[in-house]
Design a protein around this motif. Structure first.
Motif, PDB file in Angstrom:
ATOM      1  N   MET A   1       0.760  -1.101   0.159  1.00  0.00           N
ATOM      2  CA  MET A   1       0.115   0.028  -0.006  1.00  0.00           C
ATOM      3  C   MET A   1       0.926   1.276  -0.031  1.00  0.00           C
TER       4      MET A   1
ATOM      5  N   PHE B   1      -2.582 -14.577  13.083  1.00  0.00           N
ATOM      6  CA  PHE B   1      -3.941 -15.382  12.920  1.00  0.00           C
ATOM      7  C   PHE B   1      -4.611 -14.840  11.566  1.00  0.00           C
TER       8      PHE B   1
ATOM      9  N   PRO C   1      -6.035  -6.585   9.048  1.00  0.00           N
ATOM     10  CA  PRO C   1      -6.323  -7.673   8.969  1.00  0.00           C
ATOM     11  C   PRO C   1      -5.227  -8.763   7.738  1.00  0.00           C
ATOM     12  N   TYR C   2      -4.741  -7.671   7.109  1.00  0.00           N
ATOM     13  CA  TYR C   2      -3.671  -8.070   6.140  1.00  0.00           C
ATOM     14  C   TYR C   2      -2.553  -7.189   5.932  1.00  0.00           C
ATOM     15  N   CYS C   3      -1.831  -7.299   6.885  1.00  0.00           N
ATOM     16  CA  CYS C   3      -1.031  -5.850   7.297  1.00  0.00           C
ATOM     17  C   CYS C   3       0.336  -5.983   6.340  1.00  0.00           C
TER      18      CYS C   3
ATOM     19  N   SER D   1      -5.262  -3.315   2.775  1.00  0.00           N
ATOM     20  CA  SER D   1      -5.451  -3.613   1.378  1.00  0.00           C
ATOM     21  C   SER D   1      -5.545  -5.259   1.287  1.00  0.00           C
ATOM     22  N   PRO D   2      -6.444  -5.610   1.146  1.00  0.00           N
ATOM     23  CA  PRO D   2      -6.569  -7.325   1.101  1.00  0.00           C
ATOM     24  C   PRO D   2      -5.954  -7.749  -0.421  1.00  0.00           C
TER      25      PRO D   2
ATOM     26  N   LEU E   1      -0.245 -14.040   7.561  1.00  0.00           N
ATOM     27  CA  LEU E   1       0.151 -15.389   7.388  1.00  0.00           C
ATOM     28  C   LEU E   1       1.375 -15.586   6.875  1.00  0.00           C
ATOM     29  N   ASN E   2       1.861 -14.428   6.309  1.00  0.00           N
ATOM     30  CA  ASN E   2       3.251 -14.927   5.457  1.00  0.00           C
ATOM     31  C   ASN E   2       4.367 -14.382   6.685  1.00  0.00           C
TER      32      ASN E   2
ATOM     33  N   MET F   1      -5.354 -16.345   1.567  1.00  0.00           N
ATOM     34  CA  MET F   1      -6.715 -16.355   0.928  1.00  0.00           C
ATOM     35  C   MET F   1      -7.184 -16.998  -0.524  1.00  0.00           C
TER      36      MET F   1
END
Ligand SMILES: C[S@@+](CC[C@H](N)C(=O)[O-])C[C@H]1O[C@@H](n2cnc3c(N)ncnc32)[C@H](O)[C@@H]1O
Length: 420
Positions: A38, A233, A61-63, A254-255, A84-85, A290
């Motif tokens: 972003m 998480f 939630p998708y930092c 930014s998902p 998650l990465n 995702m």
């Protein structure tokens, strides 16, 4: 085609949000390249113009690499992020941490002296790192040099500062490998180029370190000091409020805009770094992000836009239909959990892209509005911006005509909503 004119009317094209020519690498934003980052100016302006009054906690939630978290820090607001990465977590942690700069510089000087000695005695003993196919991606020399740096960082440095050096090393890993650096996916350079590829591992590493130290100094000068937590998480199946024990005031995120395999391969981009860092299942990360699941169970979508466009794709290509469907199932579950963790009058700002699959545009901004509306949010507006800076595959258009194919994805949609 059924179009909700209310959502359409809330779409405002605003080129001020393109931020053409701005410096996107200020402060610690200069650390480590990453796919689909972003632009800091977007998070900054969203926080300035749209954060609800008395915001105490911003959540992403998708930092990814922590752009929102750095900007929340600069705005003096506590924040939490999850990704998650493991590589993204490492970079994000390092970007927001209040390091002791003197300690960092002393450690860099030690590394520099040791590397200098090492360069003149390449035969010296090094505990070599090993993982599957390491020789396919790195020359013997590079393996030796990266192993040397990694051993030193891990054995000599306080745990508190290790991350700072691992971030610079991770970027070096990518550039010193045989990967084509212009691609996010892992492709090896052509065979005939390999023999002549002799990267200056130490030069790359110290360049990154010096650049990152300069960014860190700039951030430190601001005096910003807030509480920041970075988790691993998954909001698709976990409720953030339960984990954070606190309600969220504002979500700025930014998902991903599709599954990693067919859109942006975050896992592949990070694989070699994650392998060097000793992350288990480093090659499987794209499968847990995702849309990575292969459940293929049929569901009725809450979003009528999602259902409509999915039905069209199914008629053309069942495999692609399954990819998009899995992603949208995860997206819906994540939005339900995130919504549930936001306080009354709290807000969300989702920066999304509308990809085109088999000629069908997936209107992720409309879908986002619908899913949050089902969770009792009111749509404030959707800002349509051009994306001159973001490095990502180009695919779609700003048109309000859902489903109309266009060649490039040059727009992004910032969906802003408020919980009732
Ligand atoms: C567009 S990127 C975010 C980039 C970030 N804003 C930045 O500036 O670096 C999307 C991120 O979502 C992460 N991701 C994908 N699926 C996820 C999930 N289920 N839970 C948490 N993070 C996920 C990916 O690893 C990737 O880092």
């Amino acid at each position: 085609m059924c179009v909700n004119f209310e959502i359409m009317e809330q779409r405002i094209i605003d080129n001020e949000w393109s931020f053409v020519g701005v410096n996107t690498k200020e402060y610690t934003h200069c650390y480590h390249n990453y796919p689909a980052m972003m632009i800091p100016q977007i998070a900054r302006r969203l926080i300035k113009d749209y954060a609800p009054k008395d915001t105490k906690l911003i959540f992403d939630p998708y930092c990814g690499t922590g752009t929102t978290l750095v900007e929340a820090k600069l705005a003096n607001i506590n924040s939490t992020g999850t990704d998650l990465n493991p590589l993204a977590q490492l970079i994000a942690r390092s970007k927001v941490k209040n390091y002791n700069i003197e300690k960092i510089i002393n450690a860099k000087n030690l590394l520099s002296e040791e590397s200098f000695k090492f360069s003149f005695n390449l035969q010296s003993e090094v505990d070599l790192y090993k993982f599957k196919n390491i020789e396919y991606w790195f020359s013997e020399n590079v393996i030796k040099e990266i192993s040397f740096l990694l051993n030193l960082i891990k054995s000599k440095f306080d745990k508190n500062i290790q991350d700072f050096f691992l971030v610079a090393l991770s970027e070096t890993v990518r550039e010193a490998s045989y990967t084509r650096n212009s691609e996010f996916k892992l492709y090896r350079i052509q065979k005939h180029k390999i023999a002549n590829y002799k990267p200056d591992t130490f030069g790359l590493f110290f360049n990154k370190l010096n650049r990152n130290i300069s960014g860190l100094k700039d951030l430190t000068k601001t005096g910003a000091n807030t509480k920041i937590n970075i988790y691993d998480f998954n909001t698709c199946n976990q409720n953030p409020k339960e984990i954070m024990k606190q309600e969220i005031d504002f979500v700025v995120t930014s998902p991903p805009y599709g599954d990693s395999r067919t859109t942006v391969a975050y896992g592949q981009f990070s694989r070699l770094s994650n392998q060097w860092l000793g992350i288990e299942n480093a090659s499987q990360i794209d499968n847990i992000l995702m849309g990575g699941s292969k459940n293929h169970k049929e569901i009725e979508f809450t979003s009528k836009y999602a259902q409509k466009e999915l039905d069209k794709i199914k008629n053309i290509d069942v495999k692609r239909y399954n990819d998009v469907k899995e992603f949208l199932i995860d997206y819906e579950n994540s939005i339900n959990n995130v919504s549930n963790s936001i306080r009354k009058n709290g807000r969300i700002a989702y920066v999304v892209g509308n990809r085109t699959v088999k000629g069908i545009q997936i209107p992720l901004d409309y879908i986002t509005v619908e899913l949050f509306e089902k969770n009792e949010f009111k749509h404030l507006k959707t800002i349509v911006r051009e994306i001159p800076n973001k490095r990502m595959p180009k695919e779609n258009s700003p048109t309000n005509k859902i489903g109309v194919k266009s060649k490039t994805m040059s727009n992004e949609y910032i969906v802003i909503m408020e919980k009732q």
